[in-house]
Design a protein around this motif. Sequence first.
Motif, PDB file in Angstrom:
ATOM      1  N   SER A 107      45.896 116.233  62.468  1.00  0.00           N
ATOM      2  CA  SER A 107      46.850 115.958  61.545  1.00  0.00           C
ATOM      3  C   SER A 107      46.887 114.558  60.690  1.00  0.00           C
ATOM      4  N   VAL A 108      46.016 113.957  60.902  1.00  0.00           N
ATOM      5  CA  VAL A 108      45.980 112.835  60.124  1.00  0.00           C
ATOM      6  C   VAL A 108      44.295 112.523  59.881  1.00  0.00           C
ATOM      7  N   ARG A 109      44.291 111.920  58.486  1.00  0.00           N
ATOM      8  CA  ARG A 109      42.962 111.477  58.146  1.00  0.00           C
ATOM      9  C   ARG A 109      42.910 110.542  57.307  1.00  0.00           C
ATOM     10  N   SER A 110      41.881 109.770  57.488  1.00  0.00           N
ATOM     11  CA  SER A 110      41.849 108.330  56.777  1.00  0.00           C
ATOM     12  C   SER A 110      40.949 108.317  55.432  1.00  0.00           C
TER      13      SER A 110
ATOM     14  N   PRO B 162      31.689 100.842  58.054  1.00  0.00           N
ATOM     15  CA  PRO B 162      30.505 100.109  57.665  1.00  0.00           C
ATOM     16  C   PRO B 162      30.828  99.167  56.783  1.00  0.00           C
ATOM     17  N   GLN B 163      31.874  99.257  56.140  1.00  0.00           N
ATOM     18  CA  GLN B 163      32.235  98.478  55.003  1.00  0.00           C
ATOM     19  C   GLN B 163      32.899  96.867  55.648  1.00  0.00           C
ATOM     20  N   LYS B 164      33.204  97.216  56.880  1.00  0.00           N
ATOM     21  CA  LYS B 164      33.916  96.154  57.591  1.00  0.00           C
ATOM     22  C   LYS B 164      35.448  95.664  56.719  1.00  0.00           C
ATOM     23  N   VAL B 165      36.049  96.619  56.007  1.00  0.00           N
ATOM     24  CA  VAL B 165      37.170  96.273  55.358  1.00  0.00           C
ATOM     25  C   VAL B 165      38.360  96.560  56.467  1.00  0.00           C
ATOM     26  N   ASP B 166      39.524  96.029  56.036  1.00  0.00           N
ATOM     27  CA  ASP B 166      40.586  96.168  57.199  1.00  0.00           C
ATOM     28  C   ASP B 166      41.758  96.590  56.237  1.00  0.00           C
ATOM     29  N   CYS B 167      41.803  97.212  55.155  1.00  0.00           N
ATOM     30  CA  CYS B 167      42.981  97.786  54.450  1.00  0.00           C
ATOM     31  C   CYS B 167      42.466  99.129  53.983  1.00  0.00           C
ATOM     32  N   PHE B 168      43.236 100.276  54.312  1.00  0.00           N
ATOM     33  CA  PHE B 168      43.051 101.594  53.976  1.00  0.00           C
ATOM     34  C   PHE B 168      44.285 102.412  53.901  1.00  0.00           C
ATOM     35  N   ASP B 169      43.911 103.913  53.597  1.00  0.00           N
ATOM     36  CA  ASP B 169      45.342 104.754  53.627  1.00  0.00           C
ATOM     37  C   ASP B 169      45.151 105.713  54.765  1.00  0.00           C
ATOM     38  N   LEU B 170      46.218 106.171  55.330  1.00  0.00           N
ATOM     39  CA  LEU B 170      46.224 107.192  56.200  1.00  0.00           C
ATOM     40  C   LEU B 170      47.104 108.355  55.543  1.00  0.00           C
ATOM     41  N   PHE B 171      46.421 109.728  55.697  1.00  0.00           N
ATOM     42  CA  PHE B 171      47.208 110.862  55.161  1.00  0.00           C
ATOM     43  C   PHE B 171      47.614 111.598  56.169  1.00  0.00           C
ATOM     44  N   ALA B 172      49.156 111.909  56.405  1.00  0.00           N
ATOM     45  CA  ALA B 172      49.530 112.657  57.295  1.00  0.00           C
ATOM     46  C   ALA B 172      49.649 114.131  56.705  1.00  0.00           C
ATOM     47  N   LEU B 173      49.183 115.215  57.590  1.00  0.00           N
ATOM     48  CA  LEU B 173      48.818 116.609  56.958  1.00  0.00           C
ATOM     49  C   LEU B 173      49.690 117.223  57.549  1.00  0.00           C
ATOM     50  N   SER B 174      50.187 118.406  56.861  1.00  0.00           N
ATOM     51  CA  SER B 174      50.957 119.664  57.324  1.00  0.00           C
ATOM     52  C   SER B 174      50.103 120.421  58.294  1.00  0.00           C
ATOM     53  N   THR B 175      50.612 121.564  58.749  1.00  0.00           N
ATOM     54  CA  THR B 175      49.712 122.422  59.611  1.00  0.00           C
ATOM     55  C   THR B 175      48.907 123.258  58.709  1.00  0.00           C
ATOM     56  N   ALA B 176      49.153 123.522  57.686  1.00  0.00           N
ATOM     57  CA  ALA B 176      48.279 124.063  56.675  1.00  0.00           C
ATOM     58  C   ALA B 176      47.327 123.111  56.069  1.00  0.00           C
ATOM     59  N   GLY B 177      47.124 121.781  56.316  1.00  0.00           N
ATOM     60  CA  GLY B 177      46.367 120.801  55.925  1.00  0.00           C
ATOM     61  C   GLY B 177      46.403 120.091  54.677  1.00  0.00           C
TER      62      GLY B 177
END
Length: 1141
Positions: A448-451, A483-498
């Motif tokens: 349910s989560v992707r980055s 691999p980029q060694k960065v420390d800020c990014f976004d998380l996407f919360a997903l529904s059951t349908a994706g």
Amino acid sequence: MAIIATSAVLALAGLSAAAHQLLEYRVKGTITHIHTNDTLYDKQKYGHILDYDKHSLILHGEPTLILSGEFHYWRLPDQSRWRPILEQYRSAGLNCIRIYFHWGFHSPKQGQYDFSGNRDINYLLDLCEEIGLYVLAAPGPYICAETQAGGFPIWLAAMRDVRLRHMKSNFWKTYDPEFMKYCVEYFENILPILARHQITNGQGGCVLGLQIENESFQHVFHYPIGLHDDMRVLAKTARDCGVTVPLFTNDGFEEGSFIVKDDPKRKKKDFGVDLYGFDKYVVFTPNSEPTSWVVGRDPSYLQEWDPSTVVKELEKMEKKVRSFGHANKRTPIFIPELQGGWFNHYGIKYTYDAIYRFYGDDYTRLMLDTVFSQGCTMLNFYMFYGGTNWGTIGDPDVYTSYDYSACIRENGLMSGRLRNLRKGLLFLQSFSDIMVRTDAVLSSKLQSVRSSLDKTISLQRQSLASAGTHGPVELTFLRNFSPQKVDCFDLFALSTAGNVVTRLSCNLAYKASFIALGNYTTINPDIHLVLSATPIHIRAYSGSERKKKEVWIAALAEFGATEMAFRGDLALTSLGGQHVGASGIRLRSSADDKDVKVVTIPEGAKHTHVVLSSAVTVVEADEASSNPELHIIFLDKATLSTLYCYYNNRHGDGISKAAAAVAASQPKIVTWGSYNAYYNPHTKILTADSTESQTELHVLTFGQDSSLLPPQDETIYGPRLAHKVFPLKANGPTTTNLHLAHAQWVEENCQGMVLENWEIRRTDVGALPWQDCPRKSKGSKWFKNVQLDYHFTSGHILYRGKFTTRERDVKDGSTTAPKPHEVWLKFNMRHRITAFVNGVAIGSHMVYSRTLLSPGAKVGHDPISFGGHKFLVPPQALFAGITQPGAEAGYRVQEHEIFLVIDSVGLSRMPFVLDDVRNPRGLLSAHVQGISVVKNSETWQVTGVDVRNLDMVHSSTGFPDEHQKHGWSSTPNRPHVDPNQGGVHWWRTHFEGPPGALSGSGVTLPGDQSMAAHIPLCLRIEGEFSAMIILNNILVGRYFGSDSPQHDFYMMDGLVHKAGSGQLNELMLMIYGSTKADENGDSDDNRMRIRLLPWIVEDAQGQLNQWSGNTQFDVEEGFAREAQAGPFWTEKQAFHLSALN
């Protein structure tokens, strides 16, 4: 480990299937009248107290996480430190310890067992019960642990006809009933003590399980090695001695050893124990990783560790362990040794400080989160506090310090690594009802989560224990290996349908981790967390039934915004904080789903709070009890590093399951602002340790009884919380004056305490109790006996040789004798030799190797025919010989005395399938060679300390005169080495200790106006010489110049008499030169420096989350680093919280 495995595979490669079957049959054994069923845990009788399923242990009906740290009481020679160290374990968020019980430590002589004083394990287990720590007991008989002989008694190792661990040779075991007889005797002496403290006794016992043997593989890469008869007899003896808790064992890595079989026929032939455990050591330092055992590495070589190693070692762990089948399908995933650092070796050019930097502040937390992502709910960090190889208790793999770069450093400093780990442990404790039963979401399509950043999500799991209308709670295991060694990014919360329902900003440092909570319904069913992109560390409940609220303590992002997403019609009923900026704290609708609300706190905020409730009218909120609030306190990283939480998570008889669940995950007290805190529920005392710059202790209390701290109308942390601020160091004239006195002492001594009025004596070689040292045969250069045969196994073994030379005397008309012919001394020995001829130092040498099959190999086979060394005897040493009267005219006959000081670095420990405990130590061969040497004039004698005559077999320097009272004389000099005076000198002085007294919270301080200082001392030594360090009659360290990386020695707090105690401390140094003198009699040895001072650490002036504890005595990194360095010391205060139940 890989080398051992490779060897086994190669050995097995040529075996036919029939031969392999024969090997399998051989290890199954013949003592089949002891059946697996005879030793299985009796769930029917004791299951109401302790049970287990595939997910976890179940204590008094409540599934329970076991969060443990290794503790070696025998590495603390000062028993008074047991309590404060164990209290640090508890305050770090652990609820359990594992203890290796050291057979040799308790059995100095055959048939003798000592469980008194510093060996009082009954007292140790009483302490654990008082402090609230469960215990995983590991009595061996073999413990490994980088200790001499793997923990076996020296008297047993000296019995050459007894096969220790049944080892007949490397990679080959044959059951030895004589060895097993002694193991049974040991168990019969120690296990009844452990049995008195079992949880199954129903009287508040602490022992949860008993480990049988240690890393005793049933197979090593399919090679049959483990003896079932060994396990049968040990397990049956444990049951016969009254052990009723589950038995467990541990593989060195996942091999599926001694699992209880489901098939009745296999169950009879294949012995199994209740719980299967396996160890996980993942990242090795370059000079310890397996390939370095074959190909030697530059001893100064360190490189950044590769994240792919963690992925390879841990990502398939759950699948592999479950694939072993049988009982492993029904028991928890259990890691008795999870890597908490690593040890260091002789000959390495870097110290534990460099190893700490190598792993970094986040490594142990990374291990925790990663194994939990694999379903583990029982783990033990090895080590959590390493301690000291005081005396000679360490094996050849390690020197005096056993710091291990662990969470608690050797001098007691709670490092930044501990503080990062504690935040993860507090999350697990707070949400234990959720974390204790989970299943992996194996398909990425179902997650349910992707980055937005690759390699930042390791896995997702769903909780089986808590599911509401929105489905199971989801746990996303974030781990930044990008691999980029960065420390800020976004998380996407997903529904059951994706579909994306919201996008959140996330801040996570490279190689750091945390568990992101999602799909969680709060105490108010209308407040539902979709996903938190920032770590939540603590969950608690506050207020009465009518005004109940759920309270979280969460992290502010170090960079970027801090964000959480909720579903529901919510209202912000209170918000506030420091440095929240012009934009302030916002509750906004998600751009992707208007029903999702996002709480956003801008970058740069320090302390903030948010109170959420259902969007009902104010009147309804006041009158209704069905609208509980969610109160979130956000703290910055520096403040969170001081976070402490007390849980009453020791279950007991008579408590209901519901009450047990609340007790396990409900904090009673939370603090921040101090270096450390600890609450003692028996005395109702909260103790706080603070550094010089800390001035306030914040205390929150929770539970039905809030009479201690009445709710405040409004603070920076929000309204209606039982919150109070206690001043540190300034709550009265007494504490203020004490603080000033402590600070003054530290300032005056941070460059070194005054050590003066030295006394000196010299070892009289001729007066030592010498005995003849026979050769193997006439004319042989090899000696018949070695160190173990004499029982000279602690420290040094000394040799005296004599030989005669015949040289032409003064020529006619000359006033000087001709230069003597060359004389060479040829030796083969283990490990360190310092040679003197006629009282003149002629050189030193060390035979020691970190690689296998090499002379002086620290583990494995040692080819003793190799490793020889020779010294050229300098002319001034030969001239110092004793001229014999009556020599032939024109010739000079002299008798010469050789004095060899050989220091063994210990008996090897027999790891895995290696039979190396009896590798020879001491002088193996000797020969004096030269044209002028008179034939057959060479003789040898030996002396040392027979450890059978010692109460503590690892406590001697090896010098028979170490306790000599006479011969001392005052000297105006400081310790130094004059190679032309030769031999061994003993120096001693006396000093007053620092102020304060080390005390745990079990020692009641006299009122709130009291304050005790904790100022650990370091003895720093520099120079090319050897020294034995003796503090108040205890051998606390061995200094080997450049042969060992250690220059900083911990003077144990419990051994140091503090100022005002009426006792001075005695510091004694046994010193001898290890560099030969030149023709002018000069040596680098006399350029030594010895300082006794507080520990100066590199980041003492920085934030606690950055504390490594690394030493910084000599600044080499510029002003910026110098500005951070300072002495490590703390002050302890007591606050009486008698109203807290």
